[in-house]
Design a protein around this motif. Sequence first.
Motif, PDB file in Angstrom:
ATOM      1  N   ALA A  31      71.224 -69.889  99.420  1.00  9.40           N
ATOM      2  CA  ALA A  31      71.304 -69.940  97.955  1.00  9.40           C
ATOM      3  C   ALA A  31      72.756 -70.117  97.518  1.00  9.40           C
ATOM      4  O   ALA A  31      73.045 -70.882  96.590  1.00  9.40           O
ATOM      5  CB  ALA A  31      70.712 -68.673  97.352  1.00  9.40           C
ATOM      6  N   ARG A  32      73.685 -69.438  98.172  1.00 11.15           N
ATOM      7  CA  ARG A  32      75.105 -69.604  97.855  1.00 11.15           C
ATOM      8  C   ARG A  32      75.558 -71.029  98.156  1.00 11.15           C
ATOM      9  O   ARG A  32      76.315 -71.627  97.382  1.00 11.15           O
ATOM     10  CB  ARG A  32      75.954 -68.610  98.654  1.00 11.15           C
ATOM     11  CG  ARG A  32      75.851 -67.195  98.174  1.00 11.15           C
ATOM     12  CD  ARG A  32      76.745 -66.292  98.994  1.00 11.15           C
ATOM     13  NE  ARG A  32      76.474 -64.897  98.691  1.00 11.15           N
ATOM     14  CZ  ARG A  32      76.578 -63.905  99.554  1.00 11.15           C
ATOM     15  NH1 ARG A  32      76.972 -64.154 100.789  1.00 11.15           N
ATOM     16  NH2 ARG A  32      76.318 -62.683  99.198  1.00 11.15           N
ATOM     17  N   HIS A  33      75.105 -71.558  99.272  1.00 13.01           N
ATOM     18  CA  HIS A  33      75.460 -72.927  99.647  1.00 13.01           C
ATOM     19  C   HIS A  33      74.926 -73.916  98.610  1.00 13.01           C
ATOM     20  O   HIS A  33      75.628 -74.853  98.204  1.00 13.01           O
ATOM     21  CB  HIS A  33      74.909 -73.245 101.038  1.00 13.01           C
ATOM     22  CG  HIS A  33      75.238 -74.609 101.530  1.00 13.01           C
ATOM     23  ND1 HIS A  33      76.506 -75.013 101.833  1.00 13.01           N
ATOM     24  CD2 HIS A  33      74.436 -75.687 101.753  1.00 13.01           C
ATOM     25  CE1 HIS A  33      76.494 -76.272 102.218  1.00 13.01           C
ATOM     26  NE2 HIS A  33      75.240 -76.703 102.185  1.00 13.01           N
ATOM     27  N   ILE A  34      73.707 -73.709  98.162  1.00 14.96           N
ATOM     28  CA  ILE A  34      73.117 -74.580  97.146  1.00 14.96           C
ATOM     29  C   ILE A  34      73.911 -74.495  95.853  1.00 14.96           C
ATOM     30  O   ILE A  34      74.168 -75.510  95.202  1.00 14.96           O
ATOM     31  CB  ILE A  34      71.630 -74.222  96.932  1.00 14.96           C
ATOM     32  CG1 ILE A  34      70.807 -74.652  98.142  1.00 14.96           C
ATOM     33  CG2 ILE A  34      71.083 -74.859  95.663  1.00 14.96           C
ATOM     34  CD1 ILE A  34      69.384 -74.161  98.137  1.00 14.96           C
ATOM     35  N   GLU A  35      74.328 -73.307  95.461  1.00 16.61           N
ATOM     36  CA  GLU A  35      75.127 -73.160  94.237  1.00 16.61           C
ATOM     37  C   GLU A  35      76.480 -73.857  94.369  1.00 16.61           C
ATOM     38  O   GLU A  35      76.956 -74.485  93.430  1.00 16.61           O
ATOM     39  CB  GLU A  35      75.320 -71.678  93.897  1.00 16.61           C
ATOM     40  CG  GLU A  35      74.072 -71.026  93.356  1.00 16.61           C
ATOM     41  CD  GLU A  35      73.542 -71.743  92.127  1.00 16.61           C
ATOM     42  OE1 GLU A  35      74.331 -72.090  91.229  1.00 16.61           O
ATOM     43  OE2 GLU A  35      72.315 -71.962  92.071  1.00 16.61           O
ATOM     44  N   ARG A  36      77.098 -73.762  95.556  1.00 17.38           N
ATOM     45  CA  ARG A  36      78.364 -74.476  95.779  1.00 17.38           C
ATOM     46  C   ARG A  36      78.153 -75.980  95.688  1.00 17.38           C
ATOM     47  O   ARG A  36      78.972 -76.697  95.105  1.00 17.38           O
ATOM     48  CB  ARG A  36      78.967 -74.097  97.137  1.00 17.38           C
ATOM     49  CG  ARG A  36      79.625 -72.737  97.153  1.00 17.38           C
ATOM     50  CD  ARG A  36      80.465 -72.543  98.405  1.00 17.38           C
ATOM     51  NE  ARG A  36      79.697 -72.670  99.634  1.00 17.38           N
ATOM     52  CZ  ARG A  36      79.111 -71.666 100.282  1.00 17.38           C
ATOM     53  NH1 ARG A  36      79.204 -70.441  99.822  1.00 17.38           N
ATOM     54  NH2 ARG A  36      78.445 -71.886 101.395  1.00 17.38           N
ATOM     55  N   LEU A  37      77.052 -76.480  96.250  1.00 17.17           N
ATOM     56  CA  LEU A  37      76.756 -77.908  96.172  1.00 17.17           C
ATOM     57  C   LEU A  37      76.502 -78.346  94.731  1.00 17.17           C
ATOM     58  O   LEU A  37      76.971 -79.400  94.308  1.00 17.17           O
ATOM     59  CB  LEU A  37      75.543 -78.253  97.041  1.00 17.17           C
ATOM     60  CG  LEU A  37      75.766 -78.228  98.551  1.00 17.17           C
ATOM     61  CD1 LEU A  37      74.456 -78.481  99.273  1.00 17.17           C
ATOM     62  CD2 LEU A  37      76.804 -79.229  98.961  1.00 17.17           C
ATOM     63  N   ALA A  43      81.143 -81.135  89.296  1.00 17.85           N
ATOM     64  CA  ALA A  43      82.552 -81.547  89.247  1.00 17.85           C
ATOM     65  C   ALA A  43      82.678 -83.049  89.477  1.00 17.85           C
ATOM     66  O   ALA A  43      83.468 -83.728  88.802  1.00 17.85           O
ATOM     67  CB  ALA A  43      83.361 -80.769  90.282  1.00 17.85           C
ATOM     68  N   GLU A  44      81.918 -83.598  90.407  1.00 19.24           N
ATOM     69  CA  GLU A  44      81.958 -85.034  90.666  1.00 19.24           C
ATOM     70  C   GLU A  44      81.444 -85.824  89.460  1.00 19.24           C
ATOM     71  O   GLU A  44      81.986 -86.870  89.120  1.00 19.24           O
ATOM     72  CB  GLU A  44      81.139 -85.386  91.912  1.00 19.24           C
ATOM     73  CG  GLU A  44      81.759 -84.919  93.204  1.00 19.24           C
ATOM     74  CD  GLU A  44      83.089 -85.573  93.496  1.00 19.24           C
ATOM     75  OE1 GLU A  44      83.246 -86.777  93.195  1.00 19.24           O
ATOM     76  OE2 GLU A  44      83.976 -84.882  94.005  1.00 19.24           O
TER      77      GLU A  44
END
Length: 115
Positions: A31-37, A43-44
Amino acid sequence: MTRIIGLLAILLVVAAAVGLYRFKDEARDQARHIERLRAAIAAERDTIAVLRAELNYLDQPARIQQLAERYLDLQRLDVQQISVIEALPMRPIDLGPGVEGPLGGFAGGENRVVQ
């Protein structure tokens, strides 16, 4: 015998608790990884929006005209420079490999020869 079954049941409960904890921890990491993505994607997208706005500014015809007048030594087109397509010579026909000498056989059917 009942002690062994009880001990196995306790070991099974402990193993299930450890496995559940590991799955929960892994799900939290995912879930943390998904939020970072998602944050990186946002941002992109913001960067793309800024670049599009900058491109729209740089592509303004009035701005390009001003830069051309400032940095390029262009002169206006004279009326005598304008011609018609019929004034251009006809394109020669490709006679293929191995043909030596001047090319003949223009597309217009005339007997002109290209040297």
